[in-house]
Write a protein that holds these residues in place. Structure first.
Motif, mmCIF file in Angstrom:
data_model
loop_
_atom_site.group_PDB
_atom_site.id
_atom_site.type_symbol
_atom_site.label_atom_id
_atom_site.label_comp_id
_atom_site.label_asym_id
_atom_site.label_seq_id
_atom_site.Cartn_x
_atom_site.Cartn_y
_atom_site.Cartn_z
ATOM 1 N N ASN A 97 5.360 22.251 20.103
ATOM 2 C CA ASN A 97 4.808 23.403 19.400
ATOM 3 C C ASN A 97 5.305 23.384 17.961
ATOM 4 O OD1 ASN A 97 4.086 25.889 18.361
ATOM 5 N ND2 ASN A 97 4.724 27.056 20.174
ATOM 6 N N PRO A 98 4.410 23.271 16.975
ATOM 7 C CA PRO A 98 4.863 23.213 15.582
ATOM 8 C C PRO A 98 5.614 24.459 15.125
ATOM 9 C CG PRO A 98 2.548 22.619 15.761
ATOM 10 C CD PRO A 98 2.947 23.136 17.097
ATOM 11 N N ASP A 99 5.482 25.572 15.864
ATOM 12 C CA ASP A 99 6.204 26.790 15.501
ATOM 13 C C ASP A 99 7.545 26.921 16.214
ATOM 14 O OD1 ASP A 99 4.264 28.054 13.735
ATOM 15 O OD2 ASP A 99 3.005 28.216 15.524
ATOM 16 N N ASP A 156 2.541 20.812 -2.874
ATOM 17 C CA ASP A 156 2.567 21.910 -1.920
ATOM 18 C C ASP A 156 1.133 22.378 -1.687
ATOM 19 O OD1 ASP A 156 2.722 24.598 -0.800
ATOM 20 O OD2 ASP A 156 4.843 24.540 -1.327
ATOM 21 N N PRO A 157 0.633 22.298 -0.440
ATOM 22 C CA PRO A 157 -0.773 22.621 -0.191
ATOM 23 C C PRO A 157 -1.134 24.069 -0.484
ATOM 24 C CG PRO A 157 0.408 22.331 1.872
ATOM 25 C CD PRO A 157 1.331 21.892 0.790
ATOM 26 N N ALA A 158 -0.157 24.966 -0.463
ATOM 27 C CA ALA A 158 -0.443 26.376 -0.741
ATOM 28 C C ALA A 158 -0.334 26.692 -2.223
ATOM 29 C CB ALA A 158 0.507 27.270 0.062
ATOM 30 N N LEU A 159 0.642 26.107 -2.908
ATOM 31 C CA LEU A 159 0.889 26.448 -4.309
ATOM 32 C C LEU A 159 0.193 25.511 -5.288
ATOM 33 C CD1 LEU A 159 4.716 27.243 -4.172
ATOM 34 C CD2 LEU A 159 2.789 28.820 -3.936
ATOM 35 N N PRO A 168 16.176 12.225 2.347
ATOM 36 C CA PRO A 168 15.171 13.074 3.005
ATOM 37 C C PRO A 168 13.788 12.442 2.988
ATOM 38 C CG PRO A 168 15.538 13.836 0.780
ATOM 39 C CD PRO A 168 16.498 12.706 0.989
ATOM 40 N N THR A 169 12.966 12.871 3.907
ATOM 41 C CA THR A 169 11.542 12.537 3.899
ATOM 42 C C THR A 169 10.750 13.828 4.002
ATOM 43 O OG1 THR A 169 11.535 12.242 6.302
ATOM 44 C CG2 THR A 169 11.847 10.278 4.976
ATOM 45 N N ILE A 170 9.474 13.758 3.648
ATOM 46 C CA ILE A 170 8.587 14.922 3.707
ATOM 47 C C ILE A 170 7.391 14.579 4.574
ATOM 48 C CG2 ILE A 170 6.944 16.307 2.378
ATOM 49 C CD1 ILE A 170 8.880 16.409 0.112
ATOM 50 N N ALA A 171 7.005 15.514 5.427
ATOM 51 C CA ALA A 171 5.802 15.346 6.237
ATOM 52 C C ALA A 171 4.950 16.601 6.137
ATOM 53 C CB ALA A 171 6.167 15.086 7.691
ATOM 54 N N PRO A 172 3.675 16.487 5.774
ATOM 55 C CA PRO A 172 2.807 17.673 5.798
ATOM 56 C C PRO A 172 2.580 18.118 7.232
ATOM 57 C CG PRO A 172 1.532 15.694 5.344
ATOM 58 C CD PRO A 172 2.957 15.270 5.347
ATOM 59 N N ILE A 173 2.586 19.404 7.482
ATOM 60 C CA ILE A 173 2.344 19.925 8.824
ATOM 61 C C ILE A 173 1.436 21.143 8.727
ATOM 62 C CG2 ILE A 173 4.553 19.131 9.749
ATOM 63 C CD1 ILE A 173 5.464 22.087 9.636
ATOM 64 N N GLN A 174 0.867 21.509 9.869
ATOM 65 C CA GLN A 174 0.077 22.730 9.980
ATOM 66 C C GLN A 174 0.636 23.499 11.161
ATOM 67 O OE1 GLN A 174 -3.512 22.876 8.545
ATOM 68 N NE2 GLN A 174 -4.038 24.850 9.387
ATOM 69 N N ASN A 175 1.022 24.722 10.919
ATOM 70 C CA ASN A 175 1.468 25.582 12.010
ATOM 71 C C ASN A 175 0.664 26.879 11.974
ATOM 72 O OD1 ASN A 175 2.641 27.065 9.907
ATOM 73 N ND2 ASN A 175 4.685 26.189 10.273
ATOM 74 N N SER A 176 1.109 27.879 12.711
ATOM 75 C CA SER A 176 0.341 29.129 12.774
ATOM 76 C C SER A 176 0.255 29.826 11.428
ATOM 77 C CB SER A 176 0.957 30.070 13.808
ATOM 78 O OG SER A 176 2.310 30.364 13.473
ATOM 79 N N GLY A 177 1.165 29.483 10.505
ATOM 80 C CA GLY A 177 1.148 30.082 9.178
ATOM 81 C C GLY A 177 0.256 29.367 8.195
ATOM 82 N N GLY A 178 -0.397 28.259 8.645
ATOM 83 C CA GLY A 178 -1.281 27.513 7.763
ATOM 84 C C GLY A 178 -0.681 26.191 7.344
ATOM 85 N N PRO A 179 -1.261 25.544 6.335
ATOM 86 C CA PRO A 179 -0.763 24.234 5.908
ATOM 87 C C PRO A 179 0.555 24.371 5.169
ATOM 88 C CG PRO A 179 -2.550 24.940 4.482
ATOM 89 C CD PRO A 179 -2.471 25.952 5.584
ATOM 90 N N GLY A 180 1.465 23.441 5.449
ATOM 91 C CA GLY A 180 2.760 23.434 4.793
ATOM 92 C C GLY A 180 3.364 22.060 4.879
ATOM 93 N N PHE A 181 4.665 21.984 4.837
ATOM 94 C CA PHE A 181 5.333 20.705 4.995
ATOM 95 C C PHE A 181 6.741 20.940 5.500
ATOM 96 C CE2 PHE A 181 6.066 21.985 0.602
ATOM 97 C CZ PHE A 181 7.407 21.705 0.376
ATOM 98 N N LEU A 214 13.498 21.254 7.813
ATOM 99 C CA LEU A 214 13.371 22.499 7.043
ATOM 100 C C LEU A 214 11.905 22.695 6.695
ATOM 101 C CD1 LEU A 214 16.122 20.813 5.707
ATOM 102 C CD2 LEU A 214 16.510 23.208 5.089
ATOM 103 N N ASP A 215 11.318 23.758 7.263
ATOM 104 C CA ASP A 215 9.920 24.007 6.946
ATOM 105 C C ASP A 215 9.818 25.033 5.818
ATOM 106 O OD1 ASP A 215 10.812 26.033 8.692
ATOM 107 O OD2 ASP A 215 8.751 26.531 9.254
ATOM 108 N N ARG A 216 8.867 24.785 4.942
ATOM 109 C CA ARG A 216 8.688 25.630 3.765
ATOM 110 C C ARG A 216 8.095 26.968 4.168
ATOM 111 N NH1 ARG A 216 4.469 26.871 3.052
ATOM 112 N NH2 ARG A 216 3.171 25.361 1.938
ATOM 113 N N ARG A 217 8.722 28.023 3.715
ATOM 114 C CA ARG A 217 8.258 29.389 3.974
ATOM 115 C C ARG A 217 8.163 30.146 2.655
ATOM 116 N NH1 ARG A 217 9.298 30.893 9.470
ATOM 117 N NH2 ARG A 217 9.024 28.971 10.666
ATOM 118 N N PHE A 218 7.428 31.262 2.658
ATOM 119 C CA PHE A 218 7.369 32.149 1.502
ATOM 120 C C PHE A 218 8.091 33.436 1.883
ATOM 121 C CE2 PHE A 218 3.396 29.602 1.152
ATOM 122 C CZ PHE A 218 3.814 28.822 0.099
ATOM 123 N N ALA A 219 9.315 33.533 1.424
ATOM 124 C CA ALA A 219 10.170 34.630 1.873
ATOM 125 C C ALA A 219 9.754 35.939 1.232
ATOM 126 C CB ALA A 219 11.618 34.316 1.531
#
Length: 787
Positions: A462-464, A676-679, A728-741, A755-760
Motif C-alpha cells: 500500500n503506497p500509503d 516536483d509533479p505538484a509544484l 539518496p535516490t528519488i522515485a516518483p510515486i502516486q498515493n491517495s494524495g496524488g502524484p509525488g515522490f 521520506l515522502d514529500r508532503r505539504f504541511a
C-alpha cells in the motif's frame, strides 16, 4: 579510468599455399593462462580412444541401421576409463556410415531437447566430426538421425571434470598454425601417405606445443583422395583418432592424446587411396589442472546462419562474416580463453575452406572446414578459437564461389577474472509498479545490495502504508555488488530487478505477477561489467539493460525475442556512472567519462545510438538525469570540488556551454533530482559531509535560482537513525494524495529510510508554491526483517 589491458603472446603466421591455407612459420610457445580461479573444473583428461557406440556390431547396446528420425542412446560414463561421476562433458568423435539419404546427426545429453546438428553427411558417405557434449543426468548421450538409414559410430577421446582436482589439464589456445604438411615436408616427410602406410609427424611447431603438453587440439586435412578411406592420428596404437574421408578434400577437428616422452610425435596411418595430410594446431592441454583454462560446456546453440532470415544471401567468394560469441547464451564478454565452435559449410559453389580468426587479431591463414564444390554438399568441423574484440570471430570463405555458413557454440574455456569487491553501503533503488486493474495504486518496491553481497527486496503493498512491508532476499547465496536496477516490463507489468554479480555478470529476475511480493526464476544474463546495470523499458514494451565494462565500453542487452545477448555500443571511455531516461522514441543516456566529463547520447527504439555529445565539466560519481518540459533532459552532477552543477537542454535540443551551480552546498556523494509533479519546480537532494541528507528547491518554476539547503530528516530522539550511509535516490510515486515522490537511502544499520514529500499545514500546497521551505518530508523507517 585507465583501461585494463591484456597482453598475450601471439604466434605469427607466414604466407600460405592458396589451396589449403598452408602456413610456414617460425612460432613461439605462448605463456600458459592461469588455472581456473573459480574451482569449477573443466579440466581435460585425455584417454586412449574408446568406442561407446557402433551399431554395426552392437557396441553401446544397439545393433542395426538407424532409420529416419531415430534416437539412439548409449552409456557415456563409468566405462572405458571414464569415471561414473564428476564428468562435465566428453570429447567424442561421431561417424555417419553410408547414409541412404542426405542427413545430419545431432548429439546431445539424453533426456534433454536436441538443438543443433553436429555432423552432416551425403548419400553413401562415411564421414566424421568431433563434438563436445555433456552426458545426460542418467549418464547417457543421445544421437538423432534426420533422414534415411545409416550406421552410427561414436568414440570418446577424453572427458572434462566438474571440479578442479588432482587430474586433468587446462587448455591454452594458440593462433591457428599449420605444423604438418606432407606436400611441402613441414613436420613430416614429403610425399603422400600410401595405402596401408604409416608415417611419423611432429606437432611441436618449433615450440608451439610444449613438451609437457598432455593433449593437443588439431584440425586435420586429408586432400588429394581419389576415393573413400580413413586416416588415424595417434601417439600410440591405442591413443588415436580417425578421420574418415571422401573423394577430394576432407577436414576435421580432433583432440589427440600425446605421449609422455615429450616428443610430440604422432603416427599417421592410412587406409584407402594415397593422400596428403596437413595438420593445424588450435591449442593444447597443459601438464596439470593448475594451469590453463577450464571448459564450460553449454547446450549446443546456433550463433549464426547465413540462410536466415529466409532469402538471405550466401557468403560471397572471399567474403567474411563476424560472429559474436562473448555475451551470448549467458557467456561473459571478457575472460574467454577460447570458444568451442562447430562450423558448417552448406551448398558451396566452389571448393575451398574457411579461416576462423579472432576479430581484430592476427589473421589466420590456416584452413578449417575444407569443402568440395556442390550445392548438395555440407561439411562440418569442430573449431577451437580465441576471440577478438567484443568477443567476436571473423570467418572467411576462401573459395571461388558462394557458400552458406552456419556456426554453433558448444562451450568455452574460462580464463580467471578478478572478482569485483562487494561495495559497502551501495545506493538503494525504488520504483512504483503500474496498477494492474486500472484503478488500484501500484505497489512500491525498494531494493539494495547489502554489505554481504545479498540482494534484498522490500515490497510495500500500500503506497500509503509504510509500515506493512515484506522482505525478500533474491538470488540465493550468490554475491552481488552495487546498486540494483528496477524496471517495469511491458504488457505483463511485472517488476524486474537487475544486479551486478561479483564475477561481473548481470543477473535478473521478475515478480511472478504484476505487483506481487513473490519473485520468479532468476537468470544469469552473462556479460563482464565493471559497473552496475541500468534497466529501462521502451515505449514499445521491450526492456533494455545497459552496463559499462572495465574498458569504458557501453553494452546493451535487449530482452526481445529469442537469442538475446550483450552487444557493444562502442568504447567511449565511460567510468560507469550511467543514467537513462525513457522517452516516447527511445532512451536518453547520460554518463560520466573517465576524464570527468559528462556525455549524452540518444538510444532509439530500434537499438541505434546517436553520436555522443560532450557536455564538459569536471565531475565525479553518477549523474542525476531527469526530464523537464519539452521534453528535454536536465542533468545534475557532483563537481570535483563537491559543489553541485546543472545543465538543462534547450528547446531545440542544444546544450548550454556553462554549468550552473545549484546553490551553495558541498556534497559528499552523487545527487538525485526530480521536477516536483505538484509544484513544477526542480528539487535536488544530496548527502552532505556530515552524512545528513539535504534538499533544495528552485525558488520559482524555471528560475534557475535556488532556495535554502535544508536537512531532509531530523530525529532528535535518535540522531543516528537519520544519518545516511548511502547516497539518496528519488522515485516518483502516486498515493491517495496524488502524484509525488519519495527519497530513499539507508543508515548505518542498513535500515531503509523513505521520506515522502508532503505539504504541511498551515497553507498546504498553496504555501509551498509561495515558499518551498513549506514543503515537508515525512520519514518512514522501513521495518527490517526479524533477526
Amino acid at each position: 579510468m585507465k583501461k585494463l589491458l591484456t597482453s598475450r603472446l601471439r604466434a605469427r603466421v607466414g604466407s600460405g599455399l592458396a589451396a589449403l591455407g598452408v602456413v610456414l612459420a617460425m612460432v613461439v610457445s605462448p605463456t600458459p593462462a592461469h588455472a581456473d580461479a573459480a574451482g569449477r573444473g573443466g579440466d581435460y583428461v585425455p584417454i586412449d580412444s574408446v568406442t561407446l557406440l557402433d551399431t554395426r556390431n552392437g557396441t553401446g547396446g544397439t545393433t542395426g541401421v538407424r532409420g529416419a528420425k531415430s534416437v539412439t542412446t548409449f552409456n557415456a560414463v563409468g566405462i572405458g576409463g571414464i569415471p561414473s561421476s564428476g564428468v562435465s562433458a566428453l570429447m567424442v568423435d561421431v561417424t555417419a556410415i553410408s547414409p541412404t539419404a542426405n542427413t545430419f546427426l545431432s548429439v546431445y545429453p539424453d533426456q534433454t531437447s536436441r538443438t543443433t546438428s553436429e555432423l552432416n553427411a551425403a548419400v553413401g558417405e562415411t564421414i566424421t566430426n568431433s563434438s563436445v557434449v555433456k552426458p545426460g543426468a542418467n549418464g547417457k548421450i543421445a544421437v538423432y538421425n534426420l533422414t534415411g538409414s545409416l550406421h552410427i559410430k561414436v568414440d570418446v577421446a577424453g572427458y572434462y571434470t566438474t571440479a578442479t582436482g588432482s587430474v586433468g589439464s587446462g587448455f591454452v589456445p594458440v593462433n591457428h598454425t599449420r605444423v604438418v604438411d606432407s606436400r611441402v615436408g613441414l613436420g613430416i616427410a614429403t610425399g603422400t601417405l600410401p595405402t596401408s602406410g604409416t608415417r611419423t609427424a611432429n606437432l611441436s611447431g618449433g615450440g608451439l606445443v610444449p613438451s609437457t603438453a598432455k593433449a593437443v587440439m588439431l584440425d586435420v586435412v586429408v586432400t588429394g583422395s581419389t576415393g573413400n578411406g580413413w586416416v588415424t592420428v595417434g601417439s600410440s596404437a591405442t591413443a588415436k583418432v580417425g578421420i574418415d574421408y571422401v573423394k577430394a578434400t576432407t577436414s576435421m577437428g580432433m583432440a589427440i592424446k600425446l605421449s609422455s616422452d615429450g616428443s610430440r610425435n604422432v603416427q599417421l596411418e592410412a587406409r584407402g587411396p594415397a593422400v596428403h595430410v596437413a595438420i593445424t594446431v588450435q591449442g593444447y592441454w597443459t601438464s596439470s589442472p593448475t594451469t590453463g583454462a577450464g571448459l564450460r560446456p553449454i547446450p549446443a546453440t546456433r550463433l549464426y546462419d547465413s540462410r536466415l532470415p529466409t532469402g538471405a544471401q550466401a557468403v560471397p567468394a572471399g567474403g567474411s562474416v563476424d560472429v559474436a560469441v562473448g555475451g551470448t547464451n549467458g557467456l561473459p564478454t571478457r575472460g574467454i580463453a577460447a570458444a568451442v565452435l562447430n562450423v558448417h559449410v552448406v551448398g558451396p559453389a566452389a571448393a575451398g575452406y574457411l579461416t576462423v580468426t579472432p576479430l581484430d587479431g592476427t589473421p589466420n591463414s590456416a584452413s578449417t572446414a575444407d569443402f568440395p564444390a556442390g550445392l548438395n554438399n555440407t561439411r562440418s568441423s569442430l573449431v577451437v578459437t580465441k576471440l577478438g574484440t567484443e568477443g567476436k570471430v571473423r570467418i572467411k570463405n576462401v573459395s571461388g564461389g558462394t557458400a552458406h555458413i552456419l556456426v554453433d557454440l558448444q562451450g568455452w574455456f574460462a580464463d580467471p577474472m578478478p572478482f569485483l569487491p562487494v561495495q559497502s553501503f551501495s545506493r538503494s533503488v525504488a520504483r512504483q509498479g503500474e496498477p494492474s486493474d486500472g484503478s488500484a495504486l501500484g505497489t512500491i518496491v525498494y531494493a539494495h545490495t547489502d554489505n554481504t553481497g545479498q540482494v534484498r527486496v522490500v515490497h510495500q503493498a500500500n503506497p500509503d502504508d509504510f509500515g506493512s512491508v515484506q522482505h525478500t532476499p533474491l538470488f540465493g547465496a550468490e554475491a552481488f555488488t552495487g546498486q540494483p536496477a528496477l524496471n517495469v516490463l511491458g504488457a505483463s507489468k511485472q517488476m524486474q530487478i537487475s544486479a551486478l554479480h561479483t564475477t561481473g555478470t548481470v543477473w535478473a529476475g521478475a515478480q511472478t505477477v504484476a505487483n506481487a511480493a513473490t519473485w520468479g526464476t532468476t537468470g544469469n544474463y552473462g556479460g563482464t561489467m565493471a559497473a552496475p546495470p541500468v534497466a529501462v523499458t521502451l515505449a514499445n514494451g521491450s526492456s533494455v539493460i545497459f552496463a559499462v565494462d572495465a574498458d569504458g565500453r557501453l553494452w546493451h542487452y535487449r530482452q526481445t525475442g529469442t537469442g538475446a545477448s550483450w552487444k557493444s555500443l562502442g568504447d567511449v571511455d565511460l567510468s560507469g556512472g550511467l543514467a537513462a531516461l525513457a522517452l516516447d522514441t527511445g532512451i536518453q543516456l547520460v554518463a560520466t567519462t573517465s576524464t570527468g566529463t559528462i556525455k549524452t547520447a540518444f538510444y532509439s527504439t530500434d537499438g541505434a545510438l546517436t553520436g555522443w555529445t560532450d557536455l564538459g565539466g569536471n565531475v565525479t560519481g553518477v549523474p542525476a538525469a531527469f526530464l523537464i518540459q519539452g521534453p528535454r533532459t536536465a542533468v545534475v552532477a557532483r563537481a570535483a570540488d563537491g559543489s553541485l552543477v546543472m545543465k538543462k537542454q534547450e528547446l531545440g535540443g542544444a546544450w548550454p556551454t556553462t554549468w550552473q551551480t545549484v546553490g551553495t552546498f558541498t556534497a559528499a556523494g552523487s545527487p538525485a533530482a526530480i521536477v516536483d509533479p505538484a509544484l513544477g519546480r526542480i528539487a535536488v537532494v544530496a548527502r552532505g559531509p556530515d552524512n545528513e541528507v539535504y534538499r533544495v528547491y528552485e525558488t520559482e518554476q524555471g528560475s534557475g535560482t535556488w532556495g535554502e539547503w535544508l536537512r531532509l530528516y531530523e530525529n532528535p530522539s535518535d540522531p543516528t537513525a537519520a544519518t545516511a550511509a548511502t547516497d539518496p535516490t528519488i522515485a516518483p510515486i502516486q498515493n491517495s494524495g496524488g502524484p509525488g515522490f519519495v527519497v530513499v537511502y539507508r543508515n548505518r544499520n542498513n535500515t531503509t529510510i523513505a521520506l515522502d514529500r508532503r505539504f504541511a499545514a498551515p497553507g498546504g500546497m498553496a504555501a509551498a508554491k509561495v515558499s518551498p521551505s513549506a514543503v515537508s518530508f515525512t520519514p518512514h523507517l522501513i521495518p527490517t526483517p526479524p533477526a
